[in-house]
Design an enzyme around this catalytic site. Structure first.
Site, PDB file in Angstrom:
ATOM      1  N   HIS A 312       0.718  -1.241   0.134  1.00 32.22           N
ATOM      2  CA  HIS A 312      -0.061   0.085  -0.061  1.00 32.22           C
ATOM      3  C   HIS A 312       0.947   1.331   0.156  1.00 32.22           C
ATOM      4  CE1 HIS A 312      -3.239   2.729   1.094  1.00 32.22           C
ATOM      5  NE2 HIS A 312      -3.904   1.965   0.782  1.00 32.22           N
ATOM      6  N   ASP A 370      -8.060  -5.535  -0.269  1.00 34.86           N
ATOM      7  CA  ASP A 370      -8.404  -6.211  -1.339  1.00 34.86           C
ATOM      8  C   ASP A 370      -8.023  -7.730  -1.075  1.00 34.86           C
ATOM      9  OD1 ASP A 370      -9.481  -3.980  -2.642  1.00 34.86           O
ATOM     10  OD2 ASP A 370      -7.564  -3.415  -3.004  1.00 34.86           O
TER      11      ASP A 370
END
Ligand code: CMC
Length: 435
Positions: A312, A370
């Site tokens: 991320h 996700d």
């Protein structure tokens, strides 16, 4: 207009070209301080260079706070774990839009307004019919959400606070209806109208999965899981799609057009498309014994492969949303008797191996939201092509809260970054016959 809460926190000096330039430093309520370089170009005739905005605060905001190193995510000061456990998506919408958790009467009024705006103009159904049946739901969503501005002229004046309010409620209320219509259209099934006695997420499940031929009963475990997924995706500070919405809005564009721009940005695999990509990756790996080989390939840069659902831009620790997502993934798979799901097994093994591997540890690559949301959405019955549309549905409230905040900011200007130009310089035009 919103009052600025920025506090002075000293000065920073830049030496350049034999001169020193002082710039004010400001503090927010938490997070890193910022250097105010608005006068830099005027004073020093120099720009800053920050592709990807890794060190740039584009705005003052009081909505969402992230501490990527500690794995903290808060909406209006409330931790995402607390909200995922105790709140509902609609209550979280109220919190994001208005700044505080609602009193009972406020919540009832808000719920009533959202519920009464869920239907869409009947002519929109014809708009849908212009798309090919195999169109990606995100292509359809970009089109139909932008088209809302052609149907709701009475809420496109961005300078009228009442119209801004109505547009916000309309967008939050109509997104589930539009997303369900996109799904139904791709399946060749009739559109299902909303029902006012159902809650926000229950209504969406019914509009998506019911058919006129039989009764549809909402499963509360599945509804809770989806509602939690919506809470976890509701806002995420100044991410790519939110910055897109703000940038589009900074020119004075109407809210429906701005949200359509956000949807377009969200579609990309490095942003909202990642859960679809993560699930495809798990399917490609297929079985637990193939995991080490796949991890080896990912570590070899020449393969061009990335572990989708890992890493991320901001979180350099476990994504706090991934923990709540993992709980819901297990709840859904248990409820549906799918705990032996081969994809879940591959996911758990992949997570186990990657978390022990030097490559991922050194680069601080942890599972993001996700990684588990794809498995959960698949178990809930959504095709992968719908995953990003669901993300867009949930993120709409964040986009709209940030858009409203921007318009109420007295320092708001049209967004207009600069560049460092490296192209050709002052060439004379050469006629084609002489080239
Ligand atoms: N698998 C393997 N290596 C990776 C990965 C990954 N998923 N992510 C980053 N790296 C490596 C990358 O190759 C680079 O290595 P090096 O320094 O040796 O060149 C290093 O880690 C830093 O990568 P980066 O691309 O500079 O980092 P970034 O902050 O620009 O990228 C990211 C963030 C999310 C785009 C990236 O981690 C990625 O592509 N992840 C996979 C896609 C994904 O899951 N996206 C969902 C993000 S969460 C949803 C949301 O909030 O929108």
């Amino acid at each position: 207009m919103r009052e600025s809460k920025i506090k002075p926190a000293g000065n920073a000096t830049l030496s350049y070209g034999g001169k020193g330039y002082d710039f004010p430093v400001y503090a927010g309520s938490q997070g890193p301080n910022v250097v105010d370089i608005r006068k830099l170009y005027d004073q020093a005739d120099i720009f800053t260079y920050d592709p990807g905005f890794t060190s740039t605060a584009s705005t003052e905001s009081g909505i969402t706070f992230i501490d990527g190193d500690k794995g903290v995510l808060e909406y209006r000061g409330y931790s995402i774990a607390d909200l995922a456990e105790h709140s509902s998506f609609l209550e979280t919408c109220y919190l994001l839009l208005y700044g505080d958790l609602p009193q009972k009467a406020q919540m009832e009024k808000f719920t009533h307004s959202i519920t009464r705006h869920t239907m869409v103009h009947e002519q929109l159904a014809q708009f849908f019919r212009g798309f090919r049946r195999d169109a990606h739901p995100m292509a359809v969503m970009c089109g139909v959400v932008g088209a809302l501005s052609a149907f709701y002229h009475d809420s496109t004046d961005i300078n009228d606070p009442m119209q801004r309010e109505i547009a916000s409620h309309r967008l939050i209320a109509k997104m589930p209806t539009l997303a369900a219509m996109a799904f139904k259209y791709s399946m060749g099934q009739p559109f299902v109208y909303p029902r006012n006695e159902l809650g926000y997420t229950e209504n969406f499940l019914r509009m998506t999965f019911s058919v006129p031929a039989e009764e549809y009963k909402v499963n509360p475990v599945l509804a809770k899981a989806l509602d939690t997924i919506f809470i976890l995706h509701a806002d995420h500070e100044q991410n790519a799609s939110t910055s897109t919405v703000r940038l589009a809005g900074s020119s004075g564009a109407n809210p429906f057009a701005c949200i359509a721009a956000g949807i377009a940005c969200l579609w990309g695999p490095a942003h909202g498309g990642a859960n679809e990509a993560a699930l495809k990756m798990l399917m490609e790996i297929g079985t637990v014994d193939k995991v080490p080989e796949y991890v080896k390939k990912v570590k070899d840069k020449s393969s061009g492969l990335r572990l989708m659902g890992f890493g991320h831009r901001v979180y350099k620790n476990y994504d706090p949303r991934a923990k709540a997502m993992q709980v819901q993934a297990h709840a859904v798979l248990d409820e549906l008797g799918l705990h032996n799901d081969p994809l879940l097994k591959v996911a758990i093994e992949l997570e186990r191996i990657a978390l022990q591997d030097e490559y991922f540890i050194e680069k601080k690559l942890y599972p993001n939201i996700d990684f588990y949301s794809g498995i959960t959405l698949k178990a809930l019955g959504f095709p992968t092509s719908m995953f990003t549309a669901l993300f867009a549905l949930a993120r709409t409230v964040g986009w709209i809260a940030q858009w409203k905040e921007m318009l109420e900011d007295p320092h708001q200007k049209i967004g207009r970054p600069r560049q460092i130009y490296t192209g050709p310089v002052a060439r004379s035009y050469v006629p084609m016959s002489n080239r």
